[in-house]
Every structure is written in structure tokens, then in C-alpha cells.
Design a protein around this motif. Structure first.
Motif, PDB file in Angstrom:
ATOM      1  N   ILE A  29       0.872  -1.175  -0.108  1.00 16.64           N
ATOM      2  CA  ILE A  29       0.059  -0.044   0.065  1.00 16.64           C
ATOM      3  C   ILE A  29       0.976   1.144   0.074  1.00 16.64           C
ATOM      4  O   ILE A  29       0.711   2.325  -0.863  1.00 16.64           O
ATOM      5  N   LEU A  30       2.067   1.137   0.675  1.00 13.43           N
ATOM      6  CA  LEU A  30       2.880   2.385   1.090  1.00 13.43           C
ATOM      7  C   LEU A  30       3.453   2.503  -0.480  1.00 13.43           C
ATOM      8  O   LEU A  30       3.641   3.518  -0.848  1.00 13.43           O
ATOM      9  N   ALA A  31       3.824   1.565  -0.909  1.00 18.74           N
ATOM     10  CA  ALA A  31       4.800   1.351  -2.155  1.00 18.74           C
ATOM     11  C   ALA A  31       3.829   2.096  -3.254  1.00 18.74           C
ATOM     12  O   ALA A  31       4.252   2.963  -4.128  1.00 18.74           O
ATOM     13  N   GLU A  32       2.448   1.739  -3.546  1.00 14.62           N
ATOM     14  CA  GLU A  32       1.602   2.027  -4.436  1.00 14.62           C
ATOM     15  C   GLU A  32       1.515   3.612  -4.361  1.00 14.62           C
ATOM     16  O   GLU A  32       1.439   4.397  -5.316  1.00 14.62           O
ATOM     17  N   ALA A  33       1.258   4.089  -3.218  1.00 15.10           N
ATOM     18  CA  ALA A  33       0.961   5.443  -3.065  1.00 15.10           C
ATOM     19  C   ALA A  33       2.101   6.464  -3.199  1.00 15.10           C
ATOM     20  O   ALA A  33       2.093   7.549  -4.221  1.00 15.10           O
ATOM     21  N   MET A  34       3.436   5.756  -2.770  1.00 14.89           N
ATOM     22  CA  MET A  34       4.510   6.710  -3.199  1.00 14.89           C
ATOM     23  C   MET A  34       4.591   6.421  -4.877  1.00 14.89           C
ATOM     24  O   MET A  34       5.266   7.681  -5.361  1.00 14.89           O
ATOM     25  N   MET A  35       4.735   5.485  -5.427  1.00 16.71           N
ATOM     26  CA  MET A  35       4.789   5.499  -6.766  1.00 16.71           C
ATOM     27  C   MET A  35       3.721   6.285  -7.630  1.00 16.71           C
ATOM     28  O   MET A  35       4.085   6.877  -8.929  1.00 16.71           O
ATOM     29  N   LYS A  36       2.570   6.368  -7.096  1.00 20.75           N
ATOM     30  CA  LYS A  36       1.495   7.259  -7.749  1.00 20.75           C
ATOM     31  C   LYS A  36       1.914   8.537  -7.727  1.00 20.75           C
ATOM     32  O   LYS A  36       1.294   9.339  -8.288  1.00 20.75           O
ATOM     33  N   ASN A  37       2.762   8.949  -6.701  1.00 20.68           N
ATOM     34  CA  ASN A  37       3.262  10.275  -6.599  1.00 20.68           C
ATOM     35  C   ASN A  37       4.660  10.571  -6.891  1.00 20.68           C
ATOM     36  O   ASN A  37       5.305  11.680  -6.696  1.00 20.68           O
ATOM     37  N   GLY A  38       5.062   9.738  -7.949  1.00 14.56           N
ATOM     38  CA  GLY A  38       6.447  10.000  -8.576  1.00 14.56           C
ATOM     39  C   GLY A  38       7.469   9.520  -7.925  1.00 14.56           C
ATOM     40  O   GLY A  38       8.727   9.514  -8.535  1.00 14.56           O
ATOM     41  N   PHE A  39       7.585   8.695  -6.938  1.00 15.07           N
ATOM     42  CA  PHE A  39       8.751   8.216  -6.289  1.00 15.07           C
ATOM     43  C   PHE A  39       8.993   6.642  -6.964  1.00 15.07           C
ATOM     44  O   PHE A  39       7.960   6.070  -7.412  1.00 15.07           O
ATOM     45  N   ARG A  40      10.024   6.258  -6.822  1.00 14.60           N
ATOM     46  CA  ARG A  40      10.488   5.101  -7.427  1.00 14.60           C
ATOM     47  C   ARG A  40      11.188   4.428  -6.138  1.00 14.60           C
ATOM     48  O   ARG A  40      11.481   4.635  -5.050  1.00 14.60           O
ATOM     49  N   ARG A  41      10.870   3.042  -6.374  1.00  8.85           N
ATOM     50  CA  ARG A  41      11.156   2.079  -5.144  1.00  8.85           C
ATOM     51  C   ARG A  41      12.831   1.706  -5.482  1.00  8.85           C
ATOM     52  O   ARG A  41      13.454   1.861  -6.400  1.00  8.85           O
ATOM     53  N   ILE A  42      13.351   1.572  -4.137  1.00  5.62           N
ATOM     54  CA  ILE A  42      14.908   0.887  -4.200  1.00  5.62           C
ATOM     55  C   ILE A  42      14.681  -0.549  -3.871  1.00  5.62           C
ATOM     56  O   ILE A  42      14.254  -0.886  -2.741  1.00  5.62           O
ATOM     57  N   GLU A  43      15.093  -1.447  -4.748  1.00  2.00           N
ATOM     58  CA  GLU A  43      15.020  -2.926  -4.798  1.00  2.00           C
ATOM     59  C   GLU A  43      15.484  -3.387  -3.418  1.00  2.00           C
ATOM     60  O   GLU A  43      15.111  -4.361  -2.871  1.00  2.00           O
ATOM     61  N   SER A  44      16.801  -2.682  -2.828  1.00  3.64           N
ATOM     62  CA  SER A  44      17.458  -3.546  -2.094  1.00  3.64           C
ATOM     63  C   SER A  44      16.769  -3.008  -0.609  1.00  3.64           C
ATOM     64  O   SER A  44      17.411  -3.864   0.456  1.00  3.64           O
ATOM     65  N   GLU A  45      16.145  -2.038  -0.740  1.00  4.79           N
ATOM     66  CA  GLU A  45      15.321  -1.693   0.819  1.00  4.79           C
ATOM     67  C   GLU A  45      13.950  -1.155   0.745  1.00  4.79           C
ATOM     68  O   GLU A  45      13.715  -0.556  -0.101  1.00  4.79           O
ATOM     69  N   TRP A  46      13.074  -2.178   1.293  1.00 13.51           N
ATOM     70  CA  TRP A  46      11.710  -1.768   0.977  1.00 13.51           C
ATOM     71  C   TRP A  46      11.224  -0.508   1.331  1.00 13.51           C
ATOM     72  O   TRP A  46      10.241   0.019   0.893  1.00 13.51           O
ATOM     73  N   TRP A  47      11.832   0.068   2.235  1.00 18.06           N
ATOM     74  CA  TRP A  47      11.097   1.265   3.013  1.00 18.06           C
ATOM     75  C   TRP A  47      11.783   2.552   2.259  1.00 18.06           C
ATOM     76  O   TRP A  47      11.497   3.680   2.651  1.00 18.06           O
ATOM     77  N   HIS A  48      12.756   2.284   1.271  1.00 24.70           N
ATOM     78  CA  HIS A  48      13.306   3.642   0.727  1.00 24.70           C
ATOM     79  C   HIS A  48      12.729   3.746  -0.686  1.00 24.70           C
ATOM     80  O   HIS A  48      12.664   2.725  -1.276  1.00 24.70           O
ATOM     81  N   PHE A  49      12.660   4.979  -0.918  1.00 28.55           N
ATOM     82  CA  PHE A  49      12.013   5.365  -2.227  1.00 28.55           C
ATOM     83  C   PHE A  49      12.837   6.578  -2.488  1.00 28.55           C
ATOM     84  O   PHE A  49      13.245   7.186  -1.575  1.00 28.55           O
ATOM     85  N   TYR A  50      12.872   7.056  -3.776  1.00 31.44           N
ATOM     86  CA  TYR A  50      13.558   8.166  -4.439  1.00 31.44           C
ATOM     87  C   TYR A  50      12.651   8.919  -5.286  1.00 31.44           C
ATOM     88  O   TYR A  50      11.901   8.278  -6.168  1.00 31.44           O
ATOM     89  N   ASP A  51      13.184  10.135  -5.568  1.00 28.01           N
ATOM     90  CA  ASP A  51      12.613  10.993  -6.618  1.00 28.01           C
ATOM     91  C   ASP A  51      13.810  11.349  -7.603  1.00 28.01           C
ATOM     92  O   ASP A  51      14.579  11.759  -7.353  1.00 28.01           O
ATOM     93  N   GLU A  52      13.248  10.863  -8.893  1.00 22.12           N
ATOM     94  CA  GLU A  52      14.046  11.259  -9.648  1.00 22.12           C
ATOM     95  C   GLU A  52      14.462  12.611 -10.184  1.00 22.12           C
ATOM     96  O   GLU A  52      15.540  12.862 -10.783  1.00 22.12           O
TER      97      GLU A  52
END
Length: 60
Positions: A29-52
């Protein structure tokens, strides 16, 4: 001592599944919300996201 060894034994990446189904669903759910708002997942750590586009913003 157990907490120090936890991350060595159970890598906290996206394939981590040593937790409840509820926790995995909440992670998604967190990942979906973050990605809908332009963030990308970091595969090595489930809790980290970044903005390109992070370089457009001033560091506070």
C-alpha cells in the motif's frame, strides 16, 4: 544482540517475507501511494524510495 544479526540474516529487500501478510500488504500500500506520486522503489530496501527529480529541490 539478536537485533544486530537480524539484518545480516534477513535482508530487508523487496523479497523479504519473514513477516505477517498484513505487514506485506501494508508495505505494498505504501509503495503504491509513493509510486503514484512520482517516487521510485529501491529494490534493496523496501522502505526507501527516491524522486528522480530530486535535484530540482533545495536541501533544507
Amino acid at each position: 544482540m539478536a537485533s544486530r544479526n537480524f539484518f545480516k540474516v534477513h535482508l530487508p529487500n523487496l523479497s523479504y517475507s519473514y513477516c505477517s501478510i498484513e505487514a506485506i500488504n501494508n508495505r505494498e500500500i505504501l509503495a503504491e501511494a509513493m509510486m503514484k506520486n512520482g517516487f521510485r522503489r529501491i529494490e534493496s530496501e523496501w522502505w526507501h524510495f527516491y524522486d528522480e527529480e530530486f535535484s530540482k529541490y533545495e536541501i533544507l
